[in-house]
Scaffold this active site. Structure first.
Site, mmCIF file in Angstrom:
data_model
loop_
_atom_site.group_PDB
_atom_site.id
_atom_site.type_symbol
_atom_site.label_atom_id
_atom_site.label_comp_id
_atom_site.label_asym_id
_atom_site.label_seq_id
_atom_site.Cartn_x
_atom_site.Cartn_y
_atom_site.Cartn_z
ATOM 1 N N ASP A 1 0.782 -1.247 0.000
ATOM 2 C CA ASP A 1 0.000 0.000 0.000
ATOM 3 C C ASP A 1 0.816 1.302 0.000
ATOM 4 O O ASP A 1 0.443 2.266 0.703
ATOM 5 C CB ASP A 1 -0.969 0.011 1.193
ATOM 6 C CG ASP A 1 -1.967 -1.133 1.145
ATOM 7 O OD1 ASP A 1 -1.930 -1.926 0.183
ATOM 8 O OD2 ASP A 1 -2.782 -1.233 2.087
ATOM 9 N N LYS B 1 -6.599 -4.868 -3.296
ATOM 10 C CA LYS B 1 -7.160 -5.609 -2.159
ATOM 11 C C LYS B 1 -8.208 -4.738 -1.462
ATOM 12 O O LYS B 1 -7.954 -3.575 -1.172
ATOM 13 C CB LYS B 1 -6.058 -6.058 -1.199
ATOM 14 C CG LYS B 1 -5.277 -4.946 -0.530
ATOM 15 C CD LYS B 1 -4.223 -5.545 0.385
ATOM 16 C CE LYS B 1 -3.449 -4.512 1.157
ATOM 17 N NZ LYS B 1 -4.210 -3.646 2.047
ATOM 18 N N LYS C 1 -7.650 -5.105 4.694
ATOM 19 C CA LYS C 1 -6.345 -4.732 5.231
ATOM 20 C C LYS C 1 -5.305 -5.805 4.886
ATOM 21 O O LYS C 1 -4.148 -5.498 4.649
ATOM 22 C CB LYS C 1 -6.428 -4.529 6.759
ATOM 23 C CG LYS C 1 -7.454 -3.481 7.202
ATOM 24 C CD LYS C 1 -7.206 -2.124 6.571
ATOM 25 C CE LYS C 1 -8.230 -1.102 7.029
ATOM 26 N NZ LYS C 1 -8.193 0.140 6.209
ATOM 27 N N VAL D 1 3.255 0.307 4.208
ATOM 28 C CA VAL D 1 2.514 1.014 5.270
ATOM 29 C C VAL D 1 1.092 0.455 5.388
ATOM 30 O O VAL D 1 0.551 -0.071 4.433
ATOM 31 C CB VAL D 1 2.434 2.527 4.953
ATOM 32 C CG1 VAL D 1 3.800 3.157 4.997
ATOM 33 C CG2 VAL D 1 1.749 2.821 3.609
ATOM 34 N N THR D 2 0.519 0.636 6.554
ATOM 35 C CA THR D 2 1.153 1.023 7.800
ATOM 36 C C THR D 2 1.524 -0.254 8.560
ATOM 37 O O THR D 2 0.862 -1.273 8.411
ATOM 38 C CB THR D 2 0.235 1.884 8.699
ATOM 39 O OG1 THR D 2 -0.936 1.131 9.056
ATOM 40 C CG2 THR D 2 -0.180 3.157 7.996
ATOM 41 N N CYS E 1 -2.114 -2.680 7.661
ATOM 42 C CA CYS E 1 -2.099 -3.580 6.502
ATOM 43 C C CYS E 1 -0.857 -4.472 6.435
ATOM 44 O O CYS E 1 -0.925 -5.596 5.956
ATOM 45 C CB CYS E 1 -2.272 -2.778 5.221
ATOM 46 S SG CYS E 1 -3.949 -2.123 5.081
ATOM 47 N N GLN F 1 8.116 -14.407 21.305
ATOM 48 C CA GLN F 1 7.815 -15.830 21.501
ATOM 49 C C GLN F 1 8.490 -16.694 20.430
ATOM 50 O O GLN F 1 7.874 -17.597 19.856
ATOM 51 C CB GLN F 1 6.302 -16.062 21.504
ATOM 52 C CG GLN F 1 5.552 -15.214 22.545
ATOM 53 C CD GLN F 1 4.073 -15.398 22.474
ATOM 54 O OE1 GLN F 1 3.552 -16.418 22.910
ATOM 55 N NE2 GLN F 1 3.394 -14.424 21.884
HETATM 56 C C1 C5J Z 1 -3.066 0.470 5.551
HETATM 57 C C2 C5J Z 1 -4.888 1.553 6.701
HETATM 58 N N1 C5J Z 1 -2.540 0.336 4.348
HETATM 59 N N2 C5J Z 1 -4.134 1.969 7.700
HETATM 60 N N3 C5J Z 1 -4.354 0.908 5.631
HETATM 61 O O1 C5J Z 1 -2.411 0.230 6.544
HETATM 62 O O2 C5J Z 1 -6.081 1.781 6.708
#
Ligand code: C5J
Length: 226
Positions: free
Chosen positions: A24, A129, A132, A157-158, A162, A202
């Protein structure tokens, strides 16, 4: 050993090359006027990872790794957007509303494109997509299985939304996943730190994390002289 120095322990590289998945890196999340900004975020915090993603992408291209770019987006008629996803967020500018870069988070709008400096090249998969995670309602699993890909290197990101969701989906499907620390970012730096700690805790419950230099070095040593 062909490996990347990583947390919680070395990420071994097999003869079969890993795929790079860049999550993304879209104008909607990285530039003012998009979805991320509409939610009240300081997008420069997410944009800070662009140079590291570029470095990783350049090396992946040089070493001919499979490369996948994802875009979070919805159809113009919003038929693939769950009603409660639409309702959440800022009341001023929601998914599908007209913003300064076109309709927010809608496939094909200028703001939904991957930023120019990371634009996909021929032969690279650009995957849309609606969720997320990169596996939900996409062809990603088929694409990876058809190519026998078992290892995934994540950037984008982020970190805690995602990227993390996609890494967890991949881990549950049996892929070995490595997150490159400088090549991912959040609007909340403390969430990025906490997320990486959770992923590798873990004994690597979701996967591995490594620095950019260690990742580039490991990839070059493993695949650089073929
Ligand atoms: C992503 C979001 N790409 N934060 N989307 O992380 O909504």
């Amino acid at each position: 050993m062909r490996a990347i120095a990583a947390k919680p322990f070395a990420f071994e590289l097999s003869l079969k090359k890993p795929a790079l998945i860049i999550i993304d890196m879209q104008r909607d999340f990285l530039e003012p006027g998009g979805f991320g900004a509409a939610l009240g975020n300081n997008v420069s915090l997410a944009a800070a990872c662009i140079p590291a993603v570029q470095a990783l992408l350049n090396t992946a291209r040089e070493l001919q790794l499979p490369i996948i770019h994802t875009r979070e987006c919805h159809k113009a008629d919003l038929s693939d957007c769950p009603p409660y996803k639409l309702k959440r967020g800022s009341a001023a500018l929601r998914i599908g509303d007209a913003g300064p870069m076109g309709r927010i988070l809608i496939d094909g709008e200028p703001g939904n494109a991957i930023i120019a400096s990371l634009a996909p090249m021929d032969g690279e998969l650009e995957l849309t997509k609606p969720g997320k995670g990169a596996f939900y309602n996409t062809q990603l699993q088929d694409y990876l299985q058809q190519r026998g890909i078992e290892d995934l290197i994540f950037a984008g990101v982020t970190t805690e939304v995602c990227v993390q969701t996609s890494m967890r989906e991949a881990n549950d499907r049996g892929y070995r996943c490595l997150l490159v620390e400088e090549a991912t970012a959040s609007y909340f730096p403390e969430f990025k730190t906490a997320c990486i700690n959770m992923l590798v805790a873990q004994g690597g419950i979701v996967g591995w994390a490594a620095g950019l230099a260690q990742t580039l070095d490991g990839l070059q040593k493993a695949y650089g002289h073929e």
